[in-house]
Structures are given as structure tokens and as C-alpha cells.
Design a protein around this motif. Sequence first.
Motif, PDB file in Angstrom:
ATOM      1  N   HIS A  30       0.835  -1.200   0.000  1.00  0.00           N
ATOM      2  CA  HIS A  30       0.000   0.000   0.000  1.00  0.00           C
ATOM      3  C   HIS A  30       0.875   1.258   0.000  1.00  0.00           C
ATOM      4  CE1 HIS A  30      -3.188  -2.775   1.113  1.00  0.00           C
ATOM      5  NE2 HIS A  30      -4.067  -1.808   0.948  1.00  0.00           N
ATOM      6  N   PHE A  32       0.182   5.350   0.393  1.00  0.00           N
ATOM      7  CA  PHE A  32      -0.848   6.327   0.741  1.00  0.00           C
ATOM      8  C   PHE A  32      -0.350   7.741   0.449  1.00  0.00           C
ATOM      9  CE2 PHE A  32      -1.344   2.738   3.717  1.00  0.00           C
ATOM     10  CZ  PHE A  32      -2.622   2.316   3.374  1.00  0.00           C
ATOM     11  N   SER A  34      -1.775  12.148   0.282  1.00  0.00           N
ATOM     12  CA  SER A  34      -2.783  13.208   0.423  1.00  0.00           C
ATOM     13  C   SER A  34      -2.759  14.086  -0.821  1.00  0.00           C
ATOM     14  CB  SER A  34      -2.485  14.072   1.651  1.00  0.00           C
ATOM     15  OG  SER A  34      -2.440  13.296   2.824  1.00  0.00           O
ATOM     16  N   MET A  43      -7.768  11.534  -0.043  1.00  0.00           N
ATOM     17  CA  MET A  43      -6.933  10.494   0.546  1.00  0.00           C
ATOM     18  C   MET A  43      -6.856   9.334  -0.429  1.00  0.00           C
ATOM     19  SD  MET A  43      -8.711  10.963   4.271  1.00  0.00           S
ATOM     20  CE  MET A  43     -10.250  11.396   3.457  1.00  0.00           C
ATOM     21  N   ALA A  45      -5.092   5.561  -1.819  1.00  0.00           N
ATOM     22  CA  ALA A  45      -4.335   4.327  -1.599  1.00  0.00           C
ATOM     23  C   ALA A  45      -4.014   3.738  -2.967  1.00  0.00           C
ATOM     24  CB  ALA A  45      -5.130   3.338  -0.764  1.00  0.00           C
ATOM     25  N   THR A  81       0.865   5.418   9.234  1.00  0.00           N
ATOM     26  CA  THR A  81       0.060   4.222   9.445  1.00  0.00           C
ATOM     27  C   THR A  81       0.718   3.280  10.438  1.00  0.00           C
ATOM     28  OG1 THR A  81      -1.054   2.364   8.341  1.00  0.00           O
ATOM     29  CG2 THR A  81       1.096   2.991   7.493  1.00  0.00           C
ATOM     30  N   VAL A  86      -4.762   4.133   8.637  1.00  0.00           N
ATOM     31  CA  VAL A  86      -3.886   5.164   8.082  1.00  0.00           C
ATOM     32  C   VAL A  86      -4.480   6.512   8.460  1.00  0.00           C
ATOM     33  CG1 VAL A  86      -5.044   5.002   5.834  1.00  0.00           C
ATOM     34  CG2 VAL A  86      -2.818   6.100   5.989  1.00  0.00           C
ATOM     35  N   GLY A 102     -10.214   1.698   3.054  1.00  0.00           N
ATOM     36  CA  GLY A 102     -10.693   3.058   2.810  1.00  0.00           C
ATOM     37  C   GLY A 102     -11.926   3.437   3.592  1.00  0.00           C
TER      38      GLY A 102
END
Length: 265
Positions: A30, A32, A34, A43, A45, A81, A86, A102
Motif C-alpha cells: 500500500h 498512501f 494526500s 486520501m 491508496a 500508518t 492510516v 478506505g
Amino acid sequence: VPTTFGPDENLLWRIDLPSGHSSPCIWGNHLFLSAYEGKNLIMLAIDRRDGSLLWKQNVQAKSETDFIHRAACPAQSTPCTDGELVYFYFGSYGLVALDFDGKLAWEKRLSSPRSKFGAGTSPILYGDSLLINRDDTDDPCILSLNSKTGETRWKHPRFGYRTNQSTPFVWNNRLRTELVFAGTRSLVSLNPDSGELLWKVEDTCALPCSSPTGNNDMLFFASWTANHVGGQDKLQAHFDDDIGFTQDEMEKPEAFFARFDADKD
């Protein structure tokens, strides 16, 4: 590791992204990030193996933010995370915790920073505590939250710390574990379990951007400038939590001015 790369050389994958200043937070496969589009605080992933989008969630900013610097944006903080949730932070919204699918676990709305550069500090984890620096707001403080629920564990007031772009640092030295925070003209260490002040070093930069780091024996902090004044001017300029504000003075302007506005002007 490739020594050269480009659009047509050693490129595994590439995807288009919304705007944002977040660094990637990676756990397993994963990745992540912003980002933002208008008032949408996004947000993301992403599967780090092939760049496929796993999910995209968003919350709404309270308003369009007018930044003083053209490079500033509403999505400057990097998520963190613990492998289960997260944690995303947006200065114009607050904290949002999502699971790896999510789905919303919890959120905590927070007041926006007053800085025209936006919120640059990022949340960090210490055990099952989530820590965030909240300088330059209507309730300036360092917050320690239960990472599973968002409930406040402790709160260290930061009255007088006018702005901050620095992310806190968990310093595991040979004596103990400390939380080190850069702030206006000072570097501060707190007990991570209670928020108690351990030490403070002053005469650092007024607008900290860089984050501290360290090893078992030494702590390092790069300060871009020192104060430009000295002597009596410097003494008069200091106006931070060393003064020892009462809770009443923190909450009520009339109590604050009763002590500090001696000439009633």
C-alpha cells in the motif's frame, strides 16, 4: 538499483495524481498519499507494485484557503500508518483515520491554522498514540490521541508558538524516549506518555520548517536562521509558555489582559 531512469528507461509504472505536497507513506504493497481538488481534500491508496488505484476518499474543506505563498496548498501533510489504520491530517479540516479498505474509522475536526503558508506538520505515531502539532491556531497545543478511537490522551498548551511547518520526532536515546518538537524560536522535548516538559533549547529559528533527528547519543536540528535581535529587545520579544499561563488566562481574554495589560491601553 537503477543508476539512470526516465520516461522511457527503467520505468515500472506512472500515474496521474491530483495536486498535493504529501510524501508517500508505504506499508507493504500500500502507498498512501494526500492531495486536493478545490475544496475536496483527497486520501489515496495506490498499489505500489503496479500503480493501480486501490481507493480514493475525500472530505470537504471548510472554505477555499487563500495562501500567501503560491507553492502552499491544503494537502501538505504526509499520512502515517500502523498497519491497521492510516491517519491523514489536513489543516483546513482535521484528522481522518481510515482502514486499509478506505472505510472511516474515526475523524476529529480541528480548527484551521492561521498561517498563510498552510499546515506543513505531519502526524506521527508513538505506540498506540497519534501525535500532532497544533501551533498557530485558536487552541495552540500538542495533542496526543488514542490512535484507535481519536480520544485525547493529553494536551500540552503552546501559547506563543506562532507558526510551524516541522514534523515532531520520536527520539529513542540511550536514557529514555522523548518527543521533540520544533517551535517558534525553540526546540522542546516532552514526555511521550504524559506531555510533561523535559527540556527546552531557545534561540532557534522563528519559523521552523525542518524536523529534528537523532541517534542514541545526539540530537540534530537544522535551524535556517537565528533571531535578528539581541539584548533587551530579545528579552521583550520572548512571549511563550515559560511565562506560565493559567488555564483561565488561556481561555478568557479578560483574564489574560488583567495580568499583562498593566497600562490598560
